[in-house]
Enzyme design. Sequence first.
Site, PDB file in Angstrom:
ATOM      1  N   CYS A   1      -3.726   5.692   8.616  1.00  0.00           N
ATOM      2  CA  CYS A   1      -4.376   5.923   7.324  1.00  0.00           C
ATOM      3  C   CYS A   1      -5.735   6.576   7.532  1.00  0.00           C
ATOM      4  CB  CYS A   1      -4.541   4.590   6.583  1.00  0.00           C
ATOM      5  SG  CYS A   1      -5.459   4.743   5.036  1.00  0.00           S
TER       6      CYS A   1
ATOM      7  N   CYS B   1       0.845  -1.196   0.000  1.00  0.00           N
ATOM      8  CA  CYS B   1       0.000   0.000   0.000  1.00  0.00           C
ATOM      9  C   CYS B   1       0.879   1.245   0.000  1.00  0.00           C
ATOM     10  CB  CYS B   1      -0.888  -0.018   1.237  1.00  0.00           C
ATOM     11  SG  CYS B   1      -1.798   1.519   1.509  1.00  0.00           S
TER      12      CYS B   1
ATOM     13  N   HIS C   1       2.029  -8.540  13.578  1.00  0.00           N
ATOM     14  CA  HIS C   1       1.234  -8.192  12.398  1.00  0.00           C
ATOM     15  C   HIS C   1       2.167  -7.961  11.206  1.00  0.00           C
ATOM     16  CE1 HIS C   1      -1.296  -5.766   9.702  1.00  0.00           C
ATOM     17  NE2 HIS C   1      -2.339  -6.292  10.324  1.00  0.00           N
TER      18      HIS C   1
ATOM     19  N   GLU D   1       2.214  -5.882   8.694  1.00  0.00           N
ATOM     20  CA  GLU D   1       2.649  -4.499   8.464  1.00  0.00           C
ATOM     21  C   GLU D   1       3.674  -4.078   9.505  1.00  0.00           C
ATOM     22  OE1 GLU D   1       1.151   0.021   9.088  1.00  0.00           O
ATOM     23  OE2 GLU D   1      -0.388  -1.358   8.344  1.00  0.00           O
TER      24      GLU D   1
END
Length: 298
Positions: A205, A97, A137, A139
Amino acid sequence: MAVIEIDDHSGFCFGVVTAIEKAEAELGRSGRLYCLGDIVHNASEVERLRLRGLDTITHEELDSLHDATVLLRAHGEPPSTYQRMSRNNITVIDATCPVVLRLQKRIKKAYDENRQRLASGEISEMPLFLIYGKQGHAEVNGLVGQTEGEAVVIQKMEDLDSLDLSRDILLYSQTTKSLDGFRHIVEEIQRRKNIGDFQYFDTICRQVANRLEGLRAFAAAHDAVVFVCGKKSSNGKVLYEECRKVNPQTQMVSDQSDLDMEALKGADKIGICGATSTPRWLMQQVADTISSKVNRDE
């Protein structure tokens, strides 16, 4: 007859949409593609793509894979993953992303600059790099990797107890964490810290964060809410809890087989919503199942 409504603003974020589009394009071209980890934290969508030829592999399996094409999902990866893939002559389709990628570069730049300052004697010790996020996680692993594994992950207030907060601190956040949670961590560090510099960066985000107010309003406007998301979705757990705070008659399901129809009895307005990892088609399936059962029982 109950009115059943799907939230227009729920479903895939643009990062997930892009990753799936890249996967489908390659599958349409070659019919075979590997993905490092689940392309999205939703078992139904993973299975849909598996039937099209997308094989999900683990980091351990990556070491034995050679001369293949591998997609890196929206969560991103640490530098070590790219190095391993290069050694094995793997073609990379990078679907990280853009928001995550910018954050990775920001952390790496700060880390490298402070390494140089330490080497030149400008500072006597490295700042403490903190990542507010979920331990393990995907990310977060990618973010920690930008600091050669030195960054410390904090999930809750108690994680601060074992840290030396007298050091200079740089705090970042996993992009899908809640704004309120991040603010509370910032306030707690400020409360405890009496020496040294503290810099914090709101790296959440906004496409995810800005869904909260709309989701709260959606939940409040319905008698009962069905929140659809995969069991592995961190974002889903956060958004589900927010719905439940507003409307206690909220249930979380992975798909239509998890539905508690008894809990929906007597509801005139039923809302269907989901996480940034929930496909629209799955929410529609849940809505169709509820509609058929409600109409049959009436």
